[in-house]
Design a protein around this motif. Structure first.
Motif, PDB file in Angstrom:
ATOM      1  N   ASP A   8       7.770  42.205 -22.244  1.00  0.00           N
ATOM      2  CA  ASP A   8       8.189  41.463 -21.057  1.00  0.00           C
ATOM      3  C   ASP A   8       7.660  40.040 -21.006  1.00  0.00           C
ATOM      4  OD1 ASP A   8       9.529  43.713 -20.159  1.00  0.00           O
ATOM      5  OD2 ASP A   8       7.778  44.482 -19.087  1.00  0.00           O
ATOM      6  N   LEU A   9       6.995  39.584 -22.047  1.00  0.00           N
ATOM      7  CA  LEU A   9       6.401  38.262 -22.052  1.00  0.00           C
ATOM      8  C   LEU A   9       7.324  37.264 -22.757  1.00  0.00           C
ATOM      9  CD1 LEU A   9       2.713  39.186 -22.803  1.00  0.00           C
ATOM     10  CD2 LEU A   9       3.772  38.697 -20.615  1.00  0.00           C
ATOM     11  N   VAL A  10       7.727  36.246 -22.033  1.00  0.00           N
ATOM     12  CA  VAL A  10       8.613  35.220 -22.572  1.00  0.00           C
ATOM     13  C   VAL A  10       8.015  34.586 -23.823  1.00  0.00           C
ATOM     14  CG1 VAL A  10       9.580  32.925 -22.118  1.00  0.00           C
ATOM     15  CG2 VAL A  10       9.760  34.732 -20.382  1.00  0.00           C
ATOM     16  N   LEU A  11       6.729  34.252 -23.769  1.00  0.00           N
ATOM     17  CA  LEU A  11       6.092  33.566 -24.890  1.00  0.00           C
ATOM     18  C   LEU A  11       6.187  34.362 -26.180  1.00  0.00           C
ATOM     19  CD1 LEU A  11       4.283  31.305 -26.076  1.00  0.00           C
ATOM     20  CD2 LEU A  11       2.327  32.720 -25.421  1.00  0.00           C
ATOM     21  N   GLU A  48      19.436  36.708 -31.423  1.00  0.00           N
ATOM     22  CA  GLU A  48      19.211  37.913 -30.616  1.00  0.00           C
ATOM     23  C   GLU A  48      17.954  37.791 -29.775  1.00  0.00           C
ATOM     24  OE1 GLU A  48      18.347  42.717 -31.229  1.00  0.00           O
ATOM     25  OE2 GLU A  48      19.041  41.488 -32.908  1.00  0.00           O
ATOM     26  N   VAL A  49      16.877  37.280 -30.347  1.00  0.00           N
ATOM     27  CA  VAL A  49      15.616  37.203 -29.613  1.00  0.00           C
ATOM     28  C   VAL A  49      15.628  36.039 -28.626  1.00  0.00           C
ATOM     29  CG1 VAL A  49      13.114  37.097 -29.803  1.00  0.00           C
ATOM     30  CG2 VAL A  49      14.428  38.277 -31.558  1.00  0.00           C
ATOM     31  N   TYR A  50      16.263  34.920 -28.976  1.00  0.00           N
ATOM     32  CA  TYR A  50      16.397  33.826 -28.006  1.00  0.00           C
ATOM     33  C   TYR A  50      17.132  34.321 -26.760  1.00  0.00           C
ATOM     34  CZ  TYR A  50      14.862  30.019 -31.123  1.00  0.00           C
ATOM     35  OH  TYR A  50      14.126  29.171 -31.919  1.00  0.00           O
ATOM     36  N   ARG A  51      18.166  35.121 -26.945  1.00  0.00           N
ATOM     37  CA  ARG A  51      18.902  35.675 -25.797  1.00  0.00           C
ATOM     38  C   ARG A  51      18.001  36.578 -24.967  1.00  0.00           C
ATOM     39  NH1 ARG A  51      24.540  36.973 -29.089  1.00  0.00           N
ATOM     40  NH2 ARG A  51      25.453  34.866 -28.876  1.00  0.00           N
ATOM     41  N   ARG A  52      17.137  37.308 -25.647  1.00  0.00           N
ATOM     42  CA  ARG A  52      16.192  38.157 -24.932  1.00  0.00           C
ATOM     43  C   ARG A  52      15.242  37.322 -24.085  1.00  0.00           C
ATOM     44  NH1 ARG A  52      13.087  41.278 -29.111  1.00  0.00           N
ATOM     45  NH2 ARG A  52      15.208  41.806 -29.733  1.00  0.00           N
ATOM     46  N   VAL A  53      14.845  36.170 -24.605  1.00  0.00           N
ATOM     47  CA  VAL A  53      13.975  35.260 -23.856  1.00  0.00           C
ATOM     48  C   VAL A  53      14.625  34.891 -22.526  1.00  0.00           C
ATOM     49  CG1 VAL A  53      13.050  32.903 -23.812  1.00  0.00           C
ATOM     50  CG2 VAL A  53      12.796  34.299 -25.878  1.00  0.00           C
ATOM     51  N   LEU A  54      15.922  34.632 -22.544  1.00  0.00           N
ATOM     52  CA  LEU A  54      16.625  34.205 -21.334  1.00  0.00           C
ATOM     53  C   LEU A  54      16.814  35.338 -20.333  1.00  0.00           C
ATOM     54  CD1 LEU A  54      19.362  31.898 -22.904  1.00  0.00           C
ATOM     55  CD2 LEU A  54      17.106  31.287 -22.016  1.00  0.00           C
ATOM     56  N   GLU A  55      16.707  36.569 -20.781  1.00  0.00           N
ATOM     57  CA  GLU A  55      16.889  37.713 -19.891  1.00  0.00           C
ATOM     58  C   GLU A  55      15.627  38.083 -19.137  1.00  0.00           C
ATOM     59  OE1 GLU A  55      18.167  40.722 -22.565  1.00  0.00           O
ATOM     60  OE2 GLU A  55      20.188  39.869 -22.845  1.00  0.00           O
ATOM     61  N   LEU A  56      14.478  37.590 -19.589  1.00  0.00           N
ATOM     62  CA  LEU A  56      13.201  37.979 -18.989  1.00  0.00           C
ATOM     63  C   LEU A  56      12.888  37.156 -17.748  1.00  0.00           C
ATOM     64  CD1 LEU A  56      11.032  38.343 -22.216  1.00  0.00           C
ATOM     65  CD2 LEU A  56      11.890  40.199 -20.771  1.00  0.00           C
ATOM     66  N   PRO A  57      12.160  37.734 -16.776  1.00  0.00           N
ATOM     67  CA  PRO A  57      11.728  36.945 -15.622  1.00  0.00           C
ATOM     68  C   PRO A  57      10.656  35.941 -16.018  1.00  0.00           C
ATOM     69  CG  PRO A  57      10.722  39.127 -15.565  1.00  0.00           C
ATOM     70  CD  PRO A  57      11.717  39.142 -16.696  1.00  0.00           C
ATOM     71  N   ALA A  58      10.685  34.775 -15.407  1.00  0.00           N
ATOM     72  CA  ALA A  58       9.676  33.742 -15.663  1.00  0.00           C
ATOM     73  C   ALA A  58       8.457  34.032 -14.798  1.00  0.00           C
ATOM     74  CB  ALA A  58      10.243  32.365 -15.356  1.00  0.00           C
ATOM     75  N   LEU A  59       7.358  34.442 -15.426  1.00  0.00           N
ATOM     76  CA  LEU A  59       6.144  34.816 -14.704  1.00  0.00           C
ATOM     77  C   LEU A  59       5.056  33.758 -14.797  1.00  0.00           C
ATOM     78  CD1 LEU A  59       5.839  38.561 -15.820  1.00  0.00           C
ATOM     79  CD2 LEU A  59       6.805  37.681 -13.675  1.00  0.00           C
ATOM     80  N   HIS A  60       5.104  32.926 -15.802  1.00  0.00           N
ATOM     81  CA  HIS A  60       3.995  32.040 -16.114  1.00  0.00           C
ATOM     82  C   HIS A  60       4.421  30.580 -16.101  1.00  0.00           C
ATOM     83  CE1 HIS A  60       2.056  35.750 -17.025  1.00  0.00           C
ATOM     84  NE2 HIS A  60       2.965  36.031 -17.930  1.00  0.00           N
ATOM     85  N   PRO A  61       3.452  29.659 -16.009  1.00  0.00           N
ATOM     86  CA  PRO A  61       3.783  28.247 -15.827  1.00  0.00           C
ATOM     87  C   PRO A  61       4.715  27.672 -16.878  1.00  0.00           C
ATOM     88  CG  PRO A  61       1.456  28.608 -15.393  1.00  0.00           C
ATOM     89  CD  PRO A  61       1.998  29.907 -15.912  1.00  0.00           C
ATOM     90  N   THR A  62       4.627  28.128 -18.111  1.00  0.00           N
ATOM     91  CA  THR A  62       5.457  27.537 -19.167  1.00  0.00           C
ATOM     92  C   THR A  62       6.736  28.319 -19.445  1.00  0.00           C
ATOM     93  OG1 THR A  62       4.251  28.766 -20.858  1.00  0.00           O
ATOM     94  CG2 THR A  62       3.459  26.538 -20.326  1.00  0.00           C
ATOM     95  N   ASP A  63       6.972  29.414 -18.746  1.00  0.00           N
ATOM     96  CA  ASP A  63       8.113  30.262 -19.079  1.00  0.00           C
ATOM     97  C   ASP A  63       9.448  29.542 -18.903  1.00  0.00           C
ATOM     98  OD1 ASP A  63       6.419  32.271 -19.764  1.00  0.00           O
ATOM     99  OD2 ASP A  63       6.882  33.578 -18.057  1.00  0.00           O
ATOM    100  N   LEU A  64       9.597  28.778 -17.840  1.00  0.00           N
ATOM    101  CA  LEU A  64      10.869  28.077 -17.617  1.00  0.00           C
ATOM    102  C   LEU A  64      11.124  27.060 -18.722  1.00  0.00           C
ATOM    103  CD1 LEU A  64      10.788  27.535 -13.746  1.00  0.00           C
ATOM    104  CD2 LEU A  64      12.195  29.163 -15.039  1.00  0.00           C
ATOM    105  N   ASP A  65      10.072  26.389 -19.164  1.00  0.00           N
ATOM    106  CA  ASP A  65      10.238  25.429 -20.248  1.00  0.00           C
ATOM    107  C   ASP A  65      10.616  26.138 -21.543  1.00  0.00           C
ATOM    108  OD1 ASP A  65       9.923  22.724 -21.475  1.00  0.00           O
ATOM    109  OD2 ASP A  65       8.309  23.727 -22.556  1.00  0.00           O
ATOM    110  N   LEU A  66       9.978  27.279 -21.829  1.00  0.00           N
ATOM    111  CA  LEU A  66      10.317  28.030 -23.035  1.00  0.00           C
ATOM    112  C   LEU A  66      11.758  28.520 -22.980  1.00  0.00           C
ATOM    113  CD1 LEU A  66       7.039  30.103 -23.532  1.00  0.00           C
ATOM    114  CD2 LEU A  66       7.788  28.123 -24.850  1.00  0.00           C
TER     115      LEU A  66
END
Length: 277
Positions: free
Chosen positions: A223-226, A246-264
């Motif tokens: 569940d960690l974007v990073l 496939e994994v980049y798409r998974r990144v976009l499906e996860l909730p942003a929990l941390h300060p850098t998640d939206l940037d990632l």
């Protein structure tokens, strides 16, 4: 910067991304990388000092979290749960500052808090993990020789964690990123680093280890974007474009929990566009 210096700095580049999003260990067993439900919903006044500190931290107020924990440590200086959370807050505060001197005013105490935490509980994964995070981010502001010493501390702490918990996502991510960054250097730069500044942290790196550890981290703590983003970056670097997409798409499906998640997630979108997906 000469080649030997650049070897150390580039090899330690992973810690710039490590320290910001990683949020420590809570009851979920994910290194405190996800907040507990209690922290999100209970009134602050109803929580224990530890849970109040977590609530403040995950609401984005690391300074208030640190102040609360620091005050508690004056009464209970050997409280393990408080110590590693104080180290966590100090790491984030250090990363948030501008300029190495301002950063080090937080990162040096973070390292000391990490040492104190590990002294209280030598095999505690939380203490080892946050000591590693503190040393890693501090290495970005260190001289080449000191940076190499700090990198070895990270390597040692990560392996100490894995002796206790073989599926600790944070430890695997750390080792995977270390291998990734070292192997991203030119062959000449790697040779210089291993010959003149080498230790296990540099000499044991390989693409195979990078992939193994980053895949394990992403599977262990999915569940960690990073962690997903780092894995996608590895796949892309190695020319495995379908896997990266496939994994980049998974990144976009996860909730942003941390300060850098939206940037990632923004970077993941850009990567997908560049890959035509």
């Amino acid at each position: 910067m000469n080649r030997s210096n650049s070897t150390v700095w580039l090899a330690l580049g992973l810690f710039a991304t490590l320290a910001v999003p990683l949020q420590a260990q809570n009851a979920s067993g994910t290194g405190g990388l996800t907040p507990a439900g209690l922290v999100r919903h209970a009134p602050l006044r109803a929580l224990s000092p530890v849970n109040r500190a977590d609530a403040l931290y995950f609401d984005g107020d690391a300074r208030a979290s640190f102040v609360l924990l620091d005050e508690y440590l004056k009464v209970e200086p050997d409280d393990y749960e408080v110590l590693w959370r104080a180290a966590r807050a100090a790491v984030l505060l250090g990363v948030s500052e501008e300029g190495s001197r301002s950063q080090n005013r937080w990162l040096d105490p973070a390292m000391e808090l990490g040492h104190r935490t590990v002294a209280v509980r030598p095999h505690g994964t939380d203490g080892l993990y946050w000591r590693g995070a503190a040393h890693g981010r501090r290495a970005m502001n260190a001289s080449p020789g000191y940076a190499t010493e700090l990198a070895q501390q990270i390597y040692d702490d990560a392996h100490a964690i894995l002796e206790v918990d073989s599926l600790h996502g944070g430890a695997h991510n750390l080792l995977g990123k270390l291998s990734y960054e070292v192997m991203s250097l030119s062959g000449f730069e790697r040779a210089v680093g291993r010959l003149f500044m080498g230790n296990e942290a540099l000499s044991n790196a390989s693409w195979a280890l990078a992939e193994k550890h980053l895949e394990t981290a992403a599977e262990a703590w999915p569940d960690l974007v990073l962690f997903q983003f780092d894995l996608a970056q590895l796949y892309r670097k190695r020319g495995q474009e379908d896997a990266a997409v496939e994994v980049y798409r998974r990144v976009l499906e996860l909730p942003a929990l941390h300060p850098t998640d939206l940037d990632l997630q923004s970077q993941a979108r850009e990567a997908l566009e560049e890959l035509g997906s």
